[in-house]
Write an enzyme that holds these catalytic residues in place. Structure first.
Site, PDB file in Angstrom:
ATOM      1  N   CYS A  89      23.622  74.784  16.391  1.00 11.57           N
ATOM      2  CA  CYS A  89      22.743  74.234  16.802  1.00 11.57           C
ATOM      3  C   CYS A  89      23.086  73.116  17.822  1.00 11.57           C
ATOM      4  O   CYS A  89      22.556  73.326  19.176  1.00 11.57           O
ATOM      5  CB  CYS A  89      23.116  73.157  15.253  1.00 11.57           C
ATOM      6  SG  CYS A  89      21.876  71.727  15.050  1.00 11.57           S
ATOM      7  N   HIS A 192      23.098  77.005  10.736  1.00 12.04           N
ATOM      8  CA  HIS A 192      24.115  76.292  10.718  1.00 12.04           C
ATOM      9  C   HIS A 192      25.402  77.479   9.571  1.00 12.04           C
ATOM     10  O   HIS A 192      25.467  77.446   8.240  1.00 12.04           O
ATOM     11  CB  HIS A 192      24.608  75.221  10.067  1.00 12.04           C
ATOM     12  CG  HIS A 192      24.109  74.279  10.536  1.00 12.04           C
ATOM     13  ND1 HIS A 192      25.647  73.117  11.802  1.00 12.04           N
ATOM     14  CD2 HIS A 192      23.370  73.567  11.140  1.00 12.04           C
ATOM     15  CE1 HIS A 192      24.796  72.572  12.167  1.00 12.04           C
ATOM     16  NE2 HIS A 192      23.548  72.495  11.566  1.00 12.04           N
ATOM     17  N   GLU A 194      28.293  78.133   9.656  1.00 12.67           N
ATOM     18  CA  GLU A 194      29.852  77.295   9.116  1.00 12.67           C
ATOM     19  C   GLU A 194      29.141  77.437   7.742  1.00 12.67           C
ATOM     20  O   GLU A 194      30.197  76.933   6.802  1.00 12.67           O
ATOM     21  CB  GLU A 194      29.693  76.663   9.794  1.00 12.67           C
ATOM     22  CG  GLU A 194      29.467  75.368  10.166  1.00 12.67           C
ATOM     23  CD  GLU A 194      28.157  75.108  10.225  1.00 12.67           C
ATOM     24  OE1 GLU A 194      27.430  76.540  10.943  1.00 12.67           O
ATOM     25  OE2 GLU A 194      27.685  73.624   9.938  1.00 12.67           O
TER      26      GLU A 194
END
Ligand code: MN
Length: 227
Positions: A89, A192, A194
């Site tokens: 990001c 994202h 994660e």
């Protein structure tokens, strides 16, 4: 977000890595010394890059010029030393600006159409697809050329930096992933992963790739130290 969000730490751990955090409020020497101790670099999400570095004013969020300065230094050193790099990001935007690219400072104004700034409640959900270049390292890792991704950004890459290769695009044409072809492992992602690792093994694979390349880097570094 003033620090490193927990999901990044968990994702690195889940991928078999040892997460170590660097405070960004440090001088150049400390940041350089820190780089001697790590085998891979994860640039995380966060606020916008300061106008001093992009040359443009905009409706900016959570600007921390000291973090920018530290991360630019880390990126340049990582690229010089072949240190494996995963940039997520804001991280992808830092990578692009560090190498001479430019940003859309506010997508709703500059590239309206597809909403990239999904509400926080949707952070664990794919909200738009990305098309992945078939020959890319990214395609190899996720084993697909179309991937649904989450989207929590209001900025993005406008002009791609020299040396970077775009390897994934949103339906509106926005670059969603980049690679550095001459580097062992340098991958930037606008989404994202994660936040998706728990339920999508392809997203975990991206962190595993960072850890695998970090292991290789570590072996080479230790051999060099042993002389
Ligand atoms: Mn997006």
């Amino acid at each position: 977000m003033q620090g490193v969000a927990i999901p990044y730490i968990r994702a690195v751990e889940r991928a078999g890595g040892l997460p170590v955090l660097l405070p960004f409020e440090v001088g150049r020497e400390t940041a350089s010394a820190f780089l001697q101790t790590i085998d891979g670099l994860l640039l995380t999400g966060g606020g916008d890059i300061a106008p001093a570095f992009t040359g443009r004013e905009g409706p900016l969020r959570e600007v921390l010029p000291q973090r920018d300065a530290t991360e630019f230094l880390l990126v340049h050193r990582a690229l010089t030393h072949g240190l494996p790099l995963l940039a997520i990001c804001r991280g992808l935007q830092v990578l692009n600006v560090a190498l001479g690219g430019t940003l859309y400072l506010h997508l709703p104004q500059e590239l309206p159409g597809l909403p990239h700034d999904a509400p926080r409640e949707q952070r664990h959900q794919p909200v738009h697809p990305v098309r992945i270049a078939p020959q890319s390292h990214l395609a190899q890792l996720v084993q697909t050329q179309e991937l649904g991704v989450n989207s929590l950004h209001h900025q993005g890459i406008r002009d791609l930096a020299p040396g970077l290769q775009a390897v994934a695009w949103a339906p509106d044409g926005l670059v969603e992933a980049v690679e550095l072809p001459d580097h062992p492992f340098a991958l930037g992602l606008q989404w994202h992963p994660e936040l998706l690792v728990e339920h999508d093994p392809r997203m975990l694979r991206l962190f595993q790739a960072l850890v695998e390349h970090a292991r290789t880097f570590q072996v080479a570094r230790k051999l060099q130290e042993a002389g």
